[in-house]
Scaffold this motif. Structure first.
Motif, PDB file in Angstrom:
ATOM      1  N   GLU A 246       0.901  -1.082  -0.003  1.00 60.63           N
ATOM      2  CA  GLU A 246       0.012   0.233  -0.131  1.00 60.63           C
ATOM      3  C   GLU A 246       0.703   1.109   0.109  1.00 60.63           C
ATOM      4  O   GLU A 246       0.648   2.196  -0.704  1.00 60.63           O
ATOM      5  CB  GLU A 246      -0.968  -0.055   1.223  1.00 60.63           C
TER       6      GLU A 246
ATOM      7  N   LEU B 227       2.515   1.598  -3.477  1.00 59.40           N
ATOM      8  CA  LEU B 227       1.419   2.113  -4.334  1.00 59.40           C
ATOM      9  C   LEU B 227       1.004   3.601  -4.226  1.00 59.40           C
ATOM     10  O   LEU B 227       0.843   4.403  -5.027  1.00 59.40           O
ATOM     11  CB  LEU B 227       0.274   1.129  -4.256  1.00 59.40           C
TER      12      LEU B 227
ATOM     13  N   ARG C 144       1.690   6.204  -7.156  1.00 57.35           N
ATOM     14  CA  ARG C 144       0.588   6.852  -7.563  1.00 57.35           C
ATOM     15  C   ARG C 144       0.849   8.563  -7.494  1.00 57.35           C
ATOM     16  O   ARG C 144       0.491   9.330  -8.365  1.00 57.35           O
ATOM     17  CB  ARG C 144      -0.562   6.509  -7.089  1.00 57.35           C
TER      18      ARG C 144
ATOM     19  N   PHE D  58      -6.216   7.442   2.092  1.00 54.89           N
ATOM     20  CA  PHE D  58      -6.938   6.207   1.357  1.00 54.89           C
ATOM     21  C   PHE D  58      -8.554   6.706   1.091  1.00 54.89           C
ATOM     22  O   PHE D  58      -9.098   7.367   1.518  1.00 54.89           O
ATOM     23  CB  PHE D  58      -7.280   5.118   2.393  1.00 54.89           C
ATOM     24  N   ASP D  59      -8.863   6.452  -0.073  1.00 52.99           N
ATOM     25  CA  ASP D  59     -10.317   6.587  -0.678  1.00 52.99           C
ATOM     26  C   ASP D  59     -10.744   5.230  -0.627  1.00 52.99           C
ATOM     27  O   ASP D  59     -10.477   4.357  -1.478  1.00 52.99           O
ATOM     28  CB  ASP D  59     -10.226   6.973  -2.190  1.00 52.99           C
TER      29      ASP D  59
ATOM     30  N   GLU E  63     -10.474   1.678   0.277  1.00 50.66           N
ATOM     31  CA  GLU E  63      -9.248   0.858   0.764  1.00 50.66           C
ATOM     32  C   GLU E  63      -8.108   1.042  -0.447  1.00 50.66           C
ATOM     33  O   GLU E  63      -6.945   0.443  -0.352  1.00 50.66           O
ATOM     34  CB  GLU E  63      -9.532  -0.683   0.378  1.00 50.66           C
ATOM     35  N   GLU E  64      -8.389   2.248  -1.421  1.00 50.69           N
ATOM     36  CA  GLU E  64      -7.432   2.598  -2.180  1.00 50.69           C
ATOM     37  C   GLU E  64      -6.428   3.650  -1.925  1.00 50.69           C
ATOM     38  O   GLU E  64      -6.947   4.770  -1.362  1.00 50.69           O
ATOM     39  CB  GLU E  64      -8.108   2.855  -3.355  1.00 50.69           C
TER      40      GLU E  64
ATOM     41  N   ILE F  11      -4.204   6.583  -2.030  1.00 54.27           N
ATOM     42  CA  ILE F  11      -4.313   7.797  -3.076  1.00 54.27           C
ATOM     43  C   ILE F  11      -3.274   8.970  -2.647  1.00 54.27           C
ATOM     44  O   ILE F  11      -3.093   9.807  -3.320  1.00 54.27           O
ATOM     45  CB  ILE F  11      -5.551   8.461  -3.070  1.00 54.27           C
TER      46      ILE F  11
END
Length: 294
Positions: A14, A17, A21, A55-56, A58-59, A61
């Motif tokens: 995470e 990522l 991103r 996080f948005d 579980e993503e 960001i």
């Protein structure tokens, strides 16, 4: 719904990522693998407990990496990277991340908060200014590749004597300048070297640098982090030139020579490097916020 967590509460996948991103379409390629990410945390003494991820659902960001060091009895924090995923930019995510990380700094009793931003990244600089950061300096990443003429740093005096010490010993040097950019402090220059120039047994200047070798043990590049001279020296340029000649030697060797966040206020070193054929690769602003004023 956007939430913010400490990096220590998240997985490495995470975190990486969020970083990749957050720095998509950035001014330089800073994408990382998990191995590179872990290496950077250790190299720069960045703390998972002080770093945060947005996080948005579980993503992941967005991200801010942070570390804290004590210098001269004062706690100095470093924002080692703020990034927000492209589709979430302009939606206040960066602002929320900064609010959260500054709250963490206050909890930790931080006195000074610092960061760097690419000078072209005006949007980020304006955001940091809104939070009380002030531009204190400009930092240069200069590059020269290939061999150099042995006289490129000028016909400096050769009457200085030189000794080498480890970066960890720099705080014992009376002329060491510790309030510099995080990545140029001795703590960040793992496996680096320090060359000290002396005049009649008086330490008059030093260079903090690192030589890089390939897997076959061949010297392929040298990075300069600091090149400083004691105050009130009439031979400032000579001392600087002598140090540069020594640390970048052998000049006829076909290698890459560069600087890491060299202070633009170090006019002697910057001028000599430009004259020697170094070119500017990246320029950053070094920003500082005095937390005690709040």
């Amino acid at each position: 719904m956007v939430t913010i967590k400490r990096l220590s509460e998240c997985s490495l996948q995470e975190a990486v990522l969020a970083w990749n991103r957050g720095f998509t379409y950035y001014f330089a390629d800073v994408q990382m693998t998990i191995d590179h990410f872990l290496k950077r945390l250790v190299q720069e003494e960045l703390s998972p407990d002080l770093s945060i991820i947005a996080f948005d659902g579980e993503e992941p960001i967005g991200i801010i990496l942070s570390g804290i060091r004590e210098i001269n009895g004062r706690k100095m924090a470093w924002n080692g990277g703020t990034g927000v995923a492209p589709t979430y930019r302009g939606k206040g995510i960066g602002k929320e991340l900064l609010k959260e990380v500054l709250a963490i700094y206050r909890e930790e009793g931080v006195d000074i908060s610092t960061l760097e931003a690419i000078d072209e990244n005006e949007h980020a600089i304006h955001l940091y200014e809104k939070f009380g950061y002030v531009v204190e300096d400009r930092l240069l990443l200069l590059v020269q590749e290939g061999s150099m003429d042995a006289t490129r740093f000028g016909n400096h005096q050769s009457g200085y004597t030189y000794t080498k010490i480890l970066p960890q010993e720099l705080p014992n040097l009376s002329i060491y300048k510790n309030m510099k950019g995080w990545q140029t402090q001795f703590n960040s220059v793992k496996e680096g070297e320090v060359l000290i120039a002396a005049d009649q047994n008086t330490e008059v200047g030093y260079a903090l640098y690192k030589r890089h070798f390939n897997t076959e043990g061949k010297h392929v590049s040298t990075t300069l982090y600091q090149c400083e001279v004691g105050e009130n020296r009439h031979d400032h340029d000579d001392i600087t030139a002598s140090l540069l000649t020594q640390i970048y030697a052998p000049l006829e060797q076909n290698i890459k020579r560069n600087t890491m966040n060299l202070s633009a206020t170090n006019q002697s070193a910057v001028s000599l490097l430009y004259k020697a054929g170094f070119k500017k690769h990246i320029e950053q602003v070094w920003m500082k916020k005095i937390m005690a004023s709040e």
